[in-house]
Write a protein that holds these residues in place. Structure first.
Motif, short mmCIF file in Angstrom:
data_model
loop_
_atom_site.label_atom_id
_atom_site.label_comp_id
_atom_site.label_asym_id
_atom_site.label_seq_id
_atom_site.Cartn_x
_atom_site.Cartn_y
_atom_site.Cartn_z
N PRO A 89 83.43 -15.25 -34.42
CA PRO A 89 83.59 -14.44 -33.21
C PRO A 89 83.12 -15.20 -31.98
N GLY A 90 83.45 -14.70 -30.81
CA GLY A 90 82.97 -15.29 -29.57
C GLY A 90 81.58 -14.80 -29.23
N ASP A 91 81.07 -15.26 -28.10
CA ASP A 91 79.73 -14.88 -27.68
C ASP A 91 79.64 -13.40 -27.30
N ASP A 92 80.79 -12.76 -27.13
CA ASP A 92 80.78 -11.36 -26.74
C ASP A 92 80.67 -10.42 -27.95
N VAL A 93 80.48 -10.99 -29.14
CA VAL A 93 80.35 -10.20 -30.36
C VAL A 93 79.03 -10.54 -31.04
N SER A 94 78.31 -9.51 -31.46
CA SER A 94 77.06 -9.68 -32.19
C SER A 94 77.23 -9.06 -33.57
N LEU A 95 77.08 -9.87 -34.62
CA LEU A 95 77.23 -9.38 -35.98
C LEU A 95 75.91 -8.77 -36.47
N VAL A 96 75.99 -7.56 -36.98
CA VAL A 96 74.82 -6.84 -37.45
C VAL A 96 74.77 -6.91 -38.97
N GLN A 97 73.81 -7.65 -39.49
CA GLN A 97 73.60 -7.82 -40.93
C GLN A 97 74.90 -8.16 -41.66
N PRO A 98 75.60 -9.20 -41.22
CA PRO A 98 76.84 -9.58 -41.92
C PRO A 98 76.51 -9.99 -43.35
#
Length: 765
Positions: A746-755
């Motif tokens: 993903p880009g910097d505009d996405v934060s993955l939560v506990q992938p």
């Protein structure tokens, strides 16, 4: 008929500006309550060594919270070693406890390989043990600067400020592993070294659900009411403790309290949108919150460290209801709180009877007022809840994945209050078409205080913050009905102060708790507080009027006689207000509430914080077939969600020994670090379960068993009895989905939560 007495009554009526004074006083105290719940200004590294410094504390924990540190990871090991080195340099004896922690909840077992860090400093003349506790591990993908890095920072800063001098009592710093996977470290410690501590044991447990806000004492056990006053500007509500008993909230403190330890569970809860996400990092943690947390712990540690803990036993059987006042924590015996709760509706009823004798209100009118009050209370809470629910459903991409919170909640909280205000306005306008002002206010107050009286009987602790203000307001209502205007105004001003304080502090606390978690709570709290205090606006010596339309002043007279009586005995505004056009008044707060909800959505979407996404790569260990599952809040997530591929991955090696009809020993070798292994059977429950020889107790059997903190190449041996004919499935969960085929960064505009990546294989039988 003479009208002299009627003129005398009207002349004695309280001026209308008295109500304005009351409202201004109420608003000022509400603001003061909000201000009270601020945090301390942070101290820099130049602060004296014997005081807590947020800058020093943050620097000490910076290497630990730089990256996520789930149990079983190399980063967790590094954090353990860093903390051990710092505590050793501060003069503590260091021990690492390795073991297996287990916990069973709702038919599921959580088991884990934990490494607890125990730092000890013996006391000079111990009367017990003081434990400063937190946990080392974070969830995968989250640096955990708050959860629970803030606890680590507070404890390190406290140890530094205490200096090399030994306290009277033994001091233990307990930093456990595996809290995030089921309180595994604390359970393992209590089953082992924890049994050797000098009793009584008092623990201060440090937690976080948000990244800012005023540190709260959320729960307590033992005679901590005798200790809490030693902290600066203490805050505690028995309500939260009682609420967690109804809605379970598990932290390590749950284990400590179950083991018979005394102590306090402390936490920060504001800005929960960052909870368990990549944004729970040092850059987002509020320095003032850290400073306040540290000062709270340092003061309590000094008090407990030098106190005769054994003497506290004399007060261990006391369980006062506690609530926070400007000067400290007020403590009231439960029976007294119950009596006060029962006194409140009696005082309102007495005031109602006094005003009925003066023909300001009739009992049927008061009943109508109570019904309207109930409808307004329920309608206000539902309107607030439904407004947020609709807003969240319309724009789910603005919500955090762990807590469902928006990054910017302020406008939504204001929208909730305005939605309730629209319901209140509508209820008021409709009621005033039918009954007098006195009937509306007294009826609503009777309804609210009766509900609080029931709560006071059922659970005084649940009503800790509301019963006292409501009782004082009710008594003020009764006195104001008996006194002349000026003394009555003084009484009314004094009686409204506790309500203003309660509203300020409790609305502030609920706002920190979050719109997603407490939607409707702000509205309900405000309506209850204002409903109980509403009759204080009536003042003293109002003229007579009925609860029925003009011409039926007391429900018995009619015609010209009644009209004459109504004109002679009615103070301005005391009669029902027959102005149907006022039904348009609720439109304004309703429109503003809707506008704030829309504006809050736009403001949140414009936040520079990245949008949170959940991601799971499902891999069939037999075929390599891979399916991607993403929450789909962004274009990137929607594009990847549902995508399929074939992955070539190492899978857990499994061997089974034993009869299919009896106990079986299953050996599993994990291919990756920091992984979890879940075993479950289709069509039955697992019984007689043990992991590496440690029994997992369950009388009813288990739906699944998950072993956490497994390292690459580690062999896990599980003994289990499986129902005849059931199929066994093993799922390995690891936290690097980039290993699966089809991964798109993903880009910097996405934060993955506990992938995570889940590899599933059938277990041969």
């Amino acid at each position: 008929m003479t009208t002299a007495p009627d003129h005398a009554i009207i002349a004695g009526s309280a001026p209308r500006w008295h109500a304005a004074v009351l409202l201004l006083v109420l608003l000022a105290v509400v603001v003061a309550g909000f201000a009270f719940r601020g945090v301390t200004a942070p101290r820099d590294a130049a602060a004296p060594e014997d005081v807590f410094s947020a800058e020093r504390a943050a620097a000490s924990v910076a290497p630990v919270v730089a990256v996520p540190r789930p149990m079983g990871s190399v980063e967790n090991d590094s954090a353990h070693e860093e903390l051990a080195a710092q505590l050793s340099a501060l003069g503590f004896e260091i021990e690492t406890q390795e073991g297996i922690g287990t916990r069973v909840l709702d038919g599921e077992a959580s088991v884990g390989y934990v490494r607890n860090l125990v730092a000890t400093r013996p006391g000079t003349d111990p009367t017990g043990t003081v434990v400063l506790a937190s946990h080392i591990d974070s969830v995968p993908g989250a640096p955990g600067a708050a959860d629970a890095g803030v606890g680590l920072a507070v404890i390190l800063g406290t140890a530094r400020a205490l200096g090399p001098e030994t306290l009277r009592n033994d001091l233990v710093i307990l930093l456990v592993d595996g809290e995030e996977r089921g309180l595994l470290g604390s359970d393992a410690y209590l089953a082992g070294p924890g049994q050797e501590l000098t009793a009584p044991v008092v623990v201060l447990n440090h937690e976080a659900r948000g990244i800012s806000g005023r540190p709260l004492v959320t729960r307590a056990s033992g005679p901590m009411h005798a200790v809490i006053g030693s902290s600066p500007s203490p805050e505690f509500e028995s309500f939260t403790d009682a609420l967690f008993g109804i809605i379970p909230n598990y932290t390590d403190f749950s284990s400590y309290r179950d083991a018979g330890w005394w102590g306090m569970d402390m936490a920060i809860i504001d800005e929960a949108w960052a909870y368990h996400s990549a944004q729970d990092d040092a850059a987002h943690l509020d320095d003032g919150t850290l400073q306040h947390y540290g000062e709270l712990t340092l003061a309590l540690t000094r008090d407990l460290g030098d106190r005769d803990l054994g003497a506290l036993q004399d007060r261990a059987d006391e369980h006062p209801v506690q609530t926070t006042a400007p000067w400290g924590v007020v403590q009231v015996p439960p029976l007294v709180m119950t009596v006060l709760g029962l006194l409140a509706p009696l005082a309102v009823l007495a005031a109602m009877l006094v005003r009925r004798r003066r023909m300001e209100v009739t009992l049927p009118g008061a009943v109508v007022g109570a019904v309207v009050g109930l409808l307004v209370l329920v309608g206000g809470v539902l309107a607030a809840f439904q407004l947020w629910s609709a807003t969240a459903a319309a724009t789910p991409e603005m919500l955090s994945q762990s807590m469902g919170e928006p990054v910017r909640a302020e406008l939504f909280l204001l929208a909730e209050m305005l939605a309730a205000a629209a319901v209140v306005t509508a209820g008021w306008v409709v009621a005033r078409l039918l009954i007098s002002r006195a009937a509306v206010l007294l009826g609503a107050a009777l309804l609210v205080t009766t509900l609080l009286a029931v709560l006071g009987v059922y659970s005084p602790t649940l009503g800790s913050s509301m019963i006292l203000p409501a009782t004082i307001a009710a008594l003020g209502t009764l006195l104001a009905a008996l006194l002349p205007p000026v003394p009555g105004l003084v009484v009314r001003v004094l009686a409204v102060l506790p309500t203003g304080w309660m509203l300020g502090t409790q609305l502030s606390a609920l706002a920190e708790f979050g719109i997603a978690s407490a939607a409707g709570g702000l509205a309900g709290t405000a309506l209850i507080g204002l409903g109980a205090a509403g009759p204080l606006l009536l003042g003293s010596f109002h003229g007579r009027s009925g609860d029925l339309p003009a011409g039926r002043a007391d429900g018995r007279l009619s015609g010209s006689a009644a009209d004459h009586r109504g004109r002679a005995h009615s103070a301005p505004g005391a009669r029902p207000a027959r102005r149907p056009h006022r039904l348009l008044l609720p439109v304004l707060p309703a429109v503003l509430a809707l506008g704030l909800a829309i504006g809050g959505t736009a403001w949140t979407l414009a936040s520079p914080e990245p949008t949170q996404e959940r991601l799971v790569a499902h891999v069939d260990g037999g075929t390599g077939e891979t399916t991607w599952e993403v929450s789909g809040s962004t274009d990137w997530g929607r594009a990847l969600d549902g995508a399929s591929a074939t992955s070539d991955l190492a899978v857990p090696a499994v061997s089974v020994q034993g009869s299919a009809e009896g106990p079986q020993e299953i050996s599993i070798e994990a291919p990756r670090d920091a992984s979890a292994l879940t075993l479950e059977a289709s069509g039955g429950l697992l019984t007689a379960v043990a992991v590496d020889g440690v029994a997992v107790e369950s009388a009813e059997g288990l739906e699944r068993v998950t072993v956490h903190g497994v390292r690459a190449g580690q062999a896990v041996r599980m003994t289990v009895t499986v129902p005849a004919g059931a199929e066994l499935m093993l799922r390995e969960t690891s936290f690097d989905p980039t290993l699966a085929t089809g991964w798109v960064a993903p880009g910097d505009d996405v934060s993955l939560v506990q992938p995570r990546m889940e590899v599933s294989i059938a277990v041969p039988r």
